[in-house]
Structure formats: structure tokens, C-alpha cells
Scaffold this motif. Sequence first.
Motif, PDB file in Angstrom:
ATOM      1  N   LEU A 157       0.827  -1.204   0.000  1.00  0.00           N
ATOM      2  CA  LEU A 157       0.000   0.000   0.000  1.00  0.00           C
ATOM      3  C   LEU A 157       0.860   1.253   0.000  1.00  0.00           C
ATOM      4  O   LEU A 157       0.530   2.244  -0.672  1.00  0.00           O
ATOM      5  N   MET A 158       1.961   1.199   0.733  1.00  0.00           N
ATOM      6  CA  MET A 158       2.851   2.340   0.752  1.00  0.00           C
ATOM      7  C   MET A 158       3.472   2.560  -0.627  1.00  0.00           C
ATOM      8  O   MET A 158       3.574   3.690  -1.112  1.00  0.00           O
ATOM      9  N   GLY A 159       3.867   1.448  -1.270  1.00  0.00           N
ATOM     10  CA  GLY A 159       4.416   1.560  -2.623  1.00  0.00           C
ATOM     11  C   GLY A 159       3.392   2.112  -3.587  1.00  0.00           C
ATOM     12  O   GLY A 159       3.700   2.971  -4.428  1.00  0.00           O
ATOM     13  N   LEU A 160       2.152   1.645  -3.475  1.00  0.00           N
ATOM     14  CA  LEU A 160       1.074   2.115  -4.343  1.00  0.00           C
ATOM     15  C   LEU A 160       0.796   3.594  -4.104  1.00  0.00           C
ATOM     16  O   LEU A 160       0.638   4.377  -5.054  1.00  0.00           O
ATOM     17  N   SER A 161       0.779   4.003  -2.849  1.00  0.00           N
ATOM     18  CA  SER A 161       0.507   5.398  -2.503  1.00  0.00           C
ATOM     19  C   SER A 161       1.617   6.321  -2.986  1.00  0.00           C
ATOM     20  O   SER A 161       1.359   7.381  -3.563  1.00  0.00           O
ATOM     21  N   PRO A 190       0.857  -1.639 -16.014  1.00  0.00           N
ATOM     22  CA  PRO A 190       1.318  -0.557 -15.136  1.00  0.00           C
ATOM     23  C   PRO A 190       1.816  -1.107 -13.791  1.00  0.00           C
ATOM     24  O   PRO A 190       1.307  -2.116 -13.293  1.00  0.00           O
ATOM     25  N   ALA A 191       2.793  -0.422 -13.213  1.00  0.00           N
ATOM     26  CA  ALA A 191       3.338  -0.854 -11.925  1.00  0.00           C
ATOM     27  C   ALA A 191       2.244  -0.907 -10.860  1.00  0.00           C
ATOM     28  O   ALA A 191       2.266  -1.764  -9.965  1.00  0.00           O
ATOM     29  N   SER A 192       1.262  -0.016 -10.972  1.00  0.00           N
ATOM     30  CA  SER A 192       0.181   0.011  -9.996  1.00  0.00           C
ATOM     31  C   SER A 192      -0.639  -1.280 -10.013  1.00  0.00           C
ATOM     32  O   SER A 192      -1.188  -1.689  -8.984  1.00  0.00           O
ATOM     33  N   ALA A 193      -0.718  -1.943 -11.176  1.00  0.00           N
ATOM     34  CA  ALA A 193      -1.474  -3.194 -11.276  1.00  0.00           C
ATOM     35  C   ALA A 193      -0.819  -4.287 -10.442  1.00  0.00           C
ATOM     36  O   ALA A 193      -1.493  -5.042  -9.721  1.00  0.00           O
ATOM     37  N   GLY A 194       0.508  -4.386 -10.541  1.00  0.00           N
ATOM     38  CA  GLY A 194       1.234  -5.386  -9.764  1.00  0.00           C
ATOM     39  C   GLY A 194       1.142  -5.126  -8.276  1.00  0.00           C
ATOM     40  O   GLY A 194       0.966  -6.061  -7.470  1.00  0.00           O
ATOM     41  N   THR A 197       6.865  -7.281  -9.784  1.00  0.00           N
ATOM     42  CA  THR A 197       7.912  -7.225 -10.801  1.00  0.00           C
ATOM     43  C   THR A 197       7.476  -7.961 -12.056  1.00  0.00           C
ATOM     44  O   THR A 197       7.689  -7.484 -13.182  1.00  0.00           O
ATOM     45  N   TYR A 198       6.859  -9.122 -11.909  1.00  0.00           N
ATOM     46  CA  TYR A 198       6.406  -9.922 -13.048  1.00  0.00           C
ATOM     47  C   TYR A 198       5.377  -9.154 -13.877  1.00  0.00           C
ATOM     48  O   TYR A 198       5.441  -9.125 -15.110  1.00  0.00           O
ATOM     49  N   VAL A 199       4.434  -8.530 -13.205  1.00  0.00           N
ATOM     50  CA  VAL A 199       3.379  -7.797 -13.891  1.00  0.00           C
ATOM     51  C   VAL A 199       3.949  -6.632 -14.696  1.00  0.00           C
ATOM     52  O   VAL A 199       3.550  -6.387 -15.842  1.00  0.00           O
ATOM     53  N   ALA A 200       4.905  -5.909 -14.105  1.00  0.00           N
ATOM     54  CA  ALA A 200       5.463  -4.729 -14.785  1.00  0.00           C
ATOM     55  C   ALA A 200       6.439  -5.102 -15.890  1.00  0.00           C
ATOM     56  O   ALA A 200       6.382  -4.547 -16.996  1.00  0.00           O
ATOM     57  N   THR A 257       3.712   5.770  -5.375  1.00  0.00           N
ATOM     58  CA  THR A 257       3.699   5.805  -6.836  1.00  0.00           C
ATOM     59  C   THR A 257       2.622   6.763  -7.344  1.00  0.00           C
ATOM     60  O   THR A 257       2.820   7.460  -8.359  1.00  0.00           O
ATOM     61  N   ALA A 258       1.484   6.811  -6.671  1.00  0.00           N
ATOM     62  CA  ALA A 258       0.382   7.662  -7.100  1.00  0.00           C
ATOM     63  C   ALA A 258       0.616   9.133  -6.765  1.00  0.00           C
ATOM     64  O   ALA A 258       0.233  10.028  -7.530  1.00  0.00           O
TER      65      ALA A 258
END
Length: 442
Positions: free
Chosen positions: A185-189, A286-290, A277-280, A191-192
Motif C-alpha cells: 500500500l505504501m508503494g502504491l501510494s 502498469p506498476a500500480s497493477a502489480g 515485478t512480473y506484472v510490470a 507511486t500515485a
Amino acid sequence: METSSSAETLATPARRAAHTVRTSGGKIKAIAAITIGNGLEFFEFTAYSFFAIIIGKLYFPADGDSAQLMLVTATFGIGFVARPIGGLLLGSYADRAGRKAAMSLTLTLMAIGSGLIVFAPTYARIGLAAPLLIVLARLFQGFALGGEFGASTSLLMEYADDRSRGFYGGLQVVSQNLSALLGALMGLSLTAVLSTASLESWGWRIPFALGLLMGPLGVYIRRNLHETLATGVAARNSFSHSIRIVFADHRPQIAAGVGLTMGSIAAVYITLYYIPTYVAKVLHMPASAGLTAACMAAAVNALLAPLVGMLSDRVGRKKVFGVSCLLLVFAAYPAFALINQAPTIATLLPVMALLTMLATFTAVPNVVMLPEMFPQAVRATGMSVVYCIGVAIFGGFAPFFATKLIAVSGSNLAPSWYLMACGLGALVALPFIQEKAGQPIE
């Protein structure tokens, strides 16, 4: 061979601690103190995986995305190289000085590792010294976490009674996954909220700075825990005593335990820590998807873990583990085929939810069966060694192995092969594990 009366005497501190926790109304406080501290350490250690792409760019320059990705995933794995050593030395310390002393030490060591990452200059500033600092930090973190898991899980199991160890083990898994969820969540936040330049300049360091600050908090939270290690056991345990006993008398348990761990830990690390990492990089989403998939996986795992633990208390650890592991072997390939055929968030989330559910049904019984394999005198050492060897080989290097398999085979489905192989290995080891659900372990 100890007599039953002496064994009962040695078990008294564990029984007294459990009794004190139950009768004083301090059960919630005790569980929280153990699991929150454990979660803090896992947060610091696993935050690295959610910022692996940025760290690779800043500290491991290489020609081509594939080479850079292999370098950064290998460094993620290096943290796990130190875990068996930490498990051996700090586990022995926990069997000699007590669970509380060992857990305070591991929190301090983890904070040192986080501090090194927070203040490490990039490759552009100091050259080769930069990746060396990151490697050193990962070794500190791995060493600390190797000792933390054995000591904290042993303490939890010794607080529980014969009918609730699965539930307590599930809470240990909850703490790990809530920390992973917090990291994702911190990574997602970040990134946004932050621009790419700000994120790469300073934003990625924030989780490690929080980890540095939370070390003293963990020590404070755990200060009033009741020690469960018997005084007589501690007095007999010299520095090498528990290590010598584990490797002399419990080699079959070590082999079977490592085999068991490979199945559950590979599933957890592929579905939770490797998937961003796999998703991106592989699916080019998008990195947010992973990160969203990782958040969902951690949440599913945390919600299910106590229920899985309770189920294992009722029907047995081996049955829950065996059925889920077999289903995971059959589900892995179709799951990866589906997300590659339709690389959308609508496909990714339910597929990862299914794999995560199966991974949880293997991870929780595994966490509980390991301490049940060893007597109290060498429990922290024994389970630390088994778990950390399994995690180091099949978990920490899972992203590296998956990346390498993709590069060698040219197939994006290669991570599923890895999951299937590890699952089959665990199923081979399962018959050699003695079922202890509902039986005393002291």
C-alpha cells in the motif's frame, strides 16, 4: 532420557506463561506484542521487493532490463542467504538466553539494516560501493529475520494450548501479511502521489526510514512478555549445545521440514513478492497493477490465515497442507496461462486471489508443524534452521529462479513450473512429518 516429572518441571515456565496470559486478561496484549514485532521486521525486510525496480535502476546499472532485473532479484535473494546463519546463531541464543532477549536483539539488527538502506548513496555518486552497501544491508536484515521467526513462533506456540496452536500460528502468518500489505500500500501510494523523479530521488527510501524508526517501538512493545523457556533448559544450553543436538538427533526432521517448507514458501513468494515485478516487466502492465495484486494477495492471506489455523486444529495439519498443496500444483500452470492470455487487472486479481488462497492453506500448517517437530530445549534453533534454509533457497531466490527460467526458456509461464516443482517436492516430504495436532509439544 528425562523422566515425566522432570519434563513436567521443565515445562512449567511455558505453562505458567500461558496460564498468566489467560488468567490476567493479557492474552491479546501478549499476542499483539509478539506478532506486531514480527510484523515490523517483515515489513522492513519485504519493503525491498516492492521497490525492486527503482533500487535496480539506482544501484545495479546493467545493459538491458533483463540483466538489471536479475541483479536486483539476486540481491533480494542475498538477504535470505544470511537467514539460515541468523536462524542457527540467534535460534541458539533464544534457546539459551530466552525468547524475549533474542527478539529484542533481532529488532535492533533489523533497524541497522534499514538504516544502511536509508542513507546509502546511489551508484551514480559512489560507484561500486553503492551496491555493496545494499548487499550489506540485506545481509543484516536477513540475519535478523532468521532469528526472529524461530524465537517469536516458538513463544507463540508455547503460549498456546494443545487445541489452539494452529490458530496461534495463523496469527503469525497474519502479522507477516499485514506487513506485506502495508509495504504494498505504501508503494502504491507513493507511486500515485509522487512524480517519477521524486520517487526515484527520495520517495522510495520512506518505507525503510519508517522501518528504522519502528525498531525501538518493537522493543518497547515486547518489554513485558512472559518468558516461556524453562530455567533448567536454559542453564544446560551452552552456545553450541542446541546446535549440536539439532544436527545430531534431529536430522530426519530437518530434511522433512525443509522439503515441506519449499512448497508453501515458493507459493507465497511468487504470488506475493514476485508478482509486482512480473506484472510490470513481463506482462508490461502498469506498476500500480502489480502492487494492487500484491495488496489483494496480502489481504486475502491475512484474512484467511486464522481460519486455516483453526481448521488445522480440528482436522489436522497434514490433511490441510496435503490437499491445498496438490490443488496448487494443478492450478499453477492454468493460472499463469490465463493472465498471459488476458493481461488485464480484471483477470489478474481473481487469478492471484485463487493462488493466494491455496498458498495460505499450505503456509499456515507449515508454520505450525515446524515448531511441533522439536522439543522445547532446541525448538527455536531447530525450527529456525529448517524454516530459514527452506526460505533462503526456495523463497528468497524464487524471483531470481523465475526470472532465469523465463530468460532460458523464453516462456512467460516459467514461474508456474517452479511452483509445481516445489509443490511436488513438499508432497514427497509430507509423509515423513508426524501429525501433532491436539497433542502436547512440551
